[in-house]
Design an enzyme around this catalytic site. Structure first.
Site, PDB file in Angstrom:
ATOM      1  N   ASP A 262       3.314  -4.413  -7.854  1.00 45.42           N
ATOM      2  CA  ASP A 262       2.738  -3.395  -7.251  1.00 45.42           C
ATOM      3  C   ASP A 262       3.359  -1.952  -7.889  1.00 45.42           C
ATOM      4  O   ASP A 262       2.908  -0.880  -7.666  1.00 45.42           O
ATOM      5  CB  ASP A 262       2.915  -3.352  -5.559  1.00 45.42           C
TER       6      ASP A 262
ATOM      7  N   GLY B  73       2.678   3.010   1.524  1.00 51.42           N
ATOM      8  CA  GLY B  73       3.527   3.282   2.753  1.00 51.42           C
ATOM      9  C   GLY B  73       3.953   4.815   3.007  1.00 51.42           C
ATOM     10  O   GLY B  73       4.398   4.945   4.217  1.00 51.42           O
ATOM     11  N   ARG B  74       4.178   5.593   1.933  1.00 56.01           N
ATOM     12  CA  ARG B  74       4.937   6.755   2.100  1.00 56.01           C
ATOM     13  C   ARG B  74       4.046   7.706   1.192  1.00 56.01           C
ATOM     14  O   ARG B  74       4.882   8.804   0.730  1.00 56.01           O
ATOM     15  CB  ARG B  74       6.299   6.761   1.986  1.00 56.01           C
TER      16      ARG B  74
ATOM     17  N   GLY C  70       8.108   6.102   6.126  1.00 58.39           N
ATOM     18  CA  GLY C  70       7.363   6.821   5.503  1.00 58.39           C
ATOM     19  C   GLY C  70       7.970   8.108   4.730  1.00 58.39           C
ATOM     20  O   GLY C  70       7.219   8.928   4.037  1.00 58.39           O
TER      21      GLY C  70
ATOM     22  N   GLY D 136       1.007  -1.305  -0.032  1.00 56.07           N
ATOM     23  CA  GLY D 136      -0.063   0.070  -0.053  1.00 56.07           C
ATOM     24  C   GLY D 136       0.855   1.265  -0.090  1.00 56.07           C
ATOM     25  O   GLY D 136       2.007   1.063  -0.014  1.00 56.07           O
TER      26      GLY D 136
HETATM   27  P1  AMP Z   1       8.833   0.248  -3.617  1.00 57.59           P
HETATM   28  O1  AMP Z   1       9.631  -0.917  -3.910  1.00 57.59           O
HETATM   29  O2  AMP Z   1       9.571   1.434  -3.520  1.00 57.59           O
HETATM   30  O3  AMP Z   1       7.842   0.237  -4.841  1.00 57.59           O
HETATM   31  O4  AMP Z   1       8.143  -0.248  -2.171  1.00 57.59           O
HETATM   32  C1  AMP Z   1       7.422  -1.241  -1.947  1.00 57.59           C
HETATM   33  C2  AMP Z   1       6.397  -0.928  -0.724  1.00 57.59           C
HETATM   34  O5  AMP Z   1       7.338  -0.514   0.432  1.00 57.59           O
HETATM   35  C3  AMP Z   1       5.279   0.118  -0.922  1.00 57.59           C
HETATM   36  O6  AMP Z   1       4.067  -0.342  -0.525  1.00 57.59           O
HETATM   37  C4  AMP Z   1       5.808   1.309  -0.432  1.00 57.59           C
HETATM   38  O7  AMP Z   1       4.898   2.092  -0.086  1.00 57.59           O
HETATM   39  C5  AMP Z   1       6.583   0.753   0.864  1.00 57.59           C
HETATM   40  N1  AMP Z   1       7.817   1.627   1.056  1.00 57.59           N
HETATM   41  C6  AMP Z   1       8.895   1.854   0.612  1.00 57.59           C
HETATM   42  N2  AMP Z   1       9.473   2.628   1.006  1.00 57.59           N
HETATM   43  C7  AMP Z   1       8.993   2.722   2.349  1.00 57.59           C
HETATM   44  C8  AMP Z   1       9.363   3.860   3.209  1.00 57.59           C
HETATM   45  N3  AMP Z   1      10.385   4.492   3.414  1.00 57.59           N
HETATM   46  N4  AMP Z   1       8.318   3.941   4.387  1.00 57.59           N
HETATM   47  C9  AMP Z   1       7.280   3.309   4.247  1.00 57.59           C
HETATM   48  N5  AMP Z   1       6.792   2.607   3.391  1.00 57.59           N
HETATM   49  C10 AMP Z   1       7.735   2.438   2.264  1.00 57.59           C
HETATM   50 MG    MG Z   2       6.391   0.823  -5.497  1.00 57.76          MG
END
Ligand code: AMP
Ligand code: MG
Length: 491
Positions: free
Chosen positions: A258, A93-94, A126, A91
């Site tokens: 995702d 997350g940030r 986040g 979801g």
């Molecule tokens: P990504 O690989 O960057 O597409 O992220 C995969 C998942 O991790 C997604 O749900 C992002 O929202 C979450 N995410 C990545 N970095 C962070 C962060 N620093 N804080 C919170 N959630 C994160």
């Molecule tokens: Mg992502």
């Protein structure tokens, strides 16, 4: 034209989905945020003049301190397969969706990235660091300049707030703009909940794929057929996107489900890379030790991801065979787009039988010689007149000459005026590409509060096919230090 934010029409169609799709909440603003850069091209899409950048509201909104007037701020839930493995619930997350601005150019969602924790943050903080935010900001606009479907970037806000990664870095927020941020993983999330899955399908089809409901006789199309047509359209857009990535030498780096847009846009720029020296198995993401998302794997990974999307749609009781049938179109659509792109880049009138061998040998030549992707393509237009400058990019001149002989014979068959061919090639092969070392220089300057390099790069990348006098350094092969740059999932 509503030149101010307050005069804009703002809607919240995503917030009208069932409440299980998201959590309403406010961002966690950055302390003493500064607007490092704002993008007039994207402001124009929203119907905003660049004057809004001086409006205090603009910084407040883009730093998470104030909502978009009329907008309902929320974080969305989705799931996904990461590196081939089901990761369950993920979801925003940030990220925070602020609402959508309805403009003459369409309806555009504004989303902050790096704006604080949400119920979907898991172990994350986040936040997004300056380095990765500059990279996302630049890449979105570089892709747009190349004509490749992508989410856009409106603003880049920075602060001195510390963010803890391998080292202490500083925080930033990118305001992203897209018709929608819905992903394959959004559908996967609801595969076991038919009501919500149906609501999501209806929402996406109504807004973005309305043609799936068109019936010749004015009757309504059965749900099953609407969903199959929808899948077909996503397969087609995704296949064409892959053709664009391949022929631009672009590696996404984290093609998890995702990170796959349901609209066929490039989304979630992390450890991406535009290739310098061409390697078919180039892996841009330092964390991808298996090479799952190598350049030459991207089309088949996209295909695999589409299978995950289709599996989720089985939750609507759609027969597997019918879904498979739509998935089966991927290869033909990909090949057609890929051949079209390469034909334009090589200056051919159109793809013909036998050209695949010429294309394959072109990649083989670049690969075995570790030749520069961008320079080899761009320089090829001048070759029939003068071989030498182009040949200097290759160590094995005999091999390069051998390929050139075949290429010239192929051009001769086209009987095309040189000026016409050259013009086409120069519109298909960019002079300026967002090479890693250029992004790195912009990051270093941005870390000192200087957005000059970002501005210069955006100026070049928005029209990457047009040579600009005085900017030769931006069109050259990378310096030696560039090969030591590493990008990873940490962002
Ligand atoms: P990504 O690989 O960057 O597409 O992220 C995969 C998942 O991790 C997604 O749900 C992002 O929202 C979450 N995410 C990545 N970095 C962070 C962060 N620093 N804080 C919170 N959630 C994160
Ligand atoms: Mg992502």
């Amino acid at each position: 034209m509503p030149n101010s934010i307050k005069n804009s029409t703002v809607q919240n169609s995503f917030a009208d989905l069932p409440s299980a799709f998201y959590t309403r909440l406010s961002p966690q603003p950055l302390t003493q945020p500064r607007l490092l850069h704002a993008n007039p091209d994207v402001a124009a899409l929203l119907g905003w003049s660049p004057k809004v950048f001086n409006d205090p509201d603009f910084l407040d909104i883009c730093s998470g301190s104030a909502p978009l007037p009329g907008g309902k701020t929320l974080a969305a839930v989705y799931s996904g397969h990461q590196f081939g493995v089901w990761a369950g619930q993920l979801g925003d997350g940030r990220a925070h969706l602020l609402g959508e601005v309805v403009a003459l150019s369409g309806s555009w969602e504004l989303q902050l990235k790096g704006s604080g924790r949400t119920p979907y943050s898991r172990m994350g903080d986040g936040r997004a660091v300056l380095r990765s935010s500059v990279r996302e900001y630049l890449a979105s606009e570089a892709m747009a300049g190349l004509g490749i479907p992508t989410t856009r970037a409106l603003a880049l806000v920075v602060s001195d707030d510390p963010v803890y990664r391998e080292t202490v870095e500083t925080a930033a927020i990118v305001t992203r703009v897209s018709p929608s941020f819905i992903r394959f993983g959004s559908f996967e999330h609801w595969s076991g909940s038919p009501d919500n899955l149906r609501a999501l399908c209806n929402y996406v089809v109504d807004r973005f794929y309305p043609e799936c409901r068109d019936a010749a006789d004015g009757e309504s199309v059965r749900e099953q057929d609407v969903v199959l047509r929808f899948l077909r359209a996503v397969v087609e857009r995704t296949a064409r996107l892959m053709a664009d990535w391949q022929t631009a030498g672009f590696c996404h780096g984290v093609m998890n489900t995702d990170n796959m847009s349901i609209l066929g846009l490039t989304i979630d720029y992390g450890p991406y890379g535009f290739m310098d020296d061409f390697q078919v198995n180039h892996v841009c993401n330092h964390s991808d030790t298996q090479g799952r998302y190598a350049w030459n794997a991207q089309p088949s990974v996209a295909n695999w991801n589409l299978y995950r999307l289709a599996s989720a749609l089985m939750g609507l009781d759609i027969p597997a065979d019918a879904l498979k049938n739509e998935l089966g179109r991927f290869e033909a659509v990909f090949l057609q787009a890929y051949r079209g792109n390469l034909s334009r880049k090589l200056g051919l009138r159109q793809w013909e039988d036998g050209d695949d061998e010429l294309f394959d040998d072109w990649w083989r030549l670049l690969h075995t010689q570790s030749a520069d992707f961008t320079l080899c393509f761009r320089g090829l237009a001048g070759v029939p007149g003068q071989r030498e400058p182009w040949l200097s990019g290759f160590e094995d001149q005999a091999a390069a000459n051998a390929w050139l002989d075949r290429y010239m014979a192929r051009l001769a068959r086209d009987k095309r005026p040189d000026h016409e061919r050259i013009e086409q090639m120069n519109r298909a092969n960019p002079v300026y590409v967002l090479r890693n070392h250029l992004a790195e220089a912009a990051i270093q300057a941005a870390a000192q509060g200087d957005a000059g390099e970002i501005n210069t790069l955006l100026g070049l990348l928005r029209e990457p096919y047009v040579e600009k006098p005085g900017f030769e350094a931006y069109a050259s092969a990378p310096p030696d230090w560039a090969s030591r740059l590493e990008v990873s999932c940490s962002s």
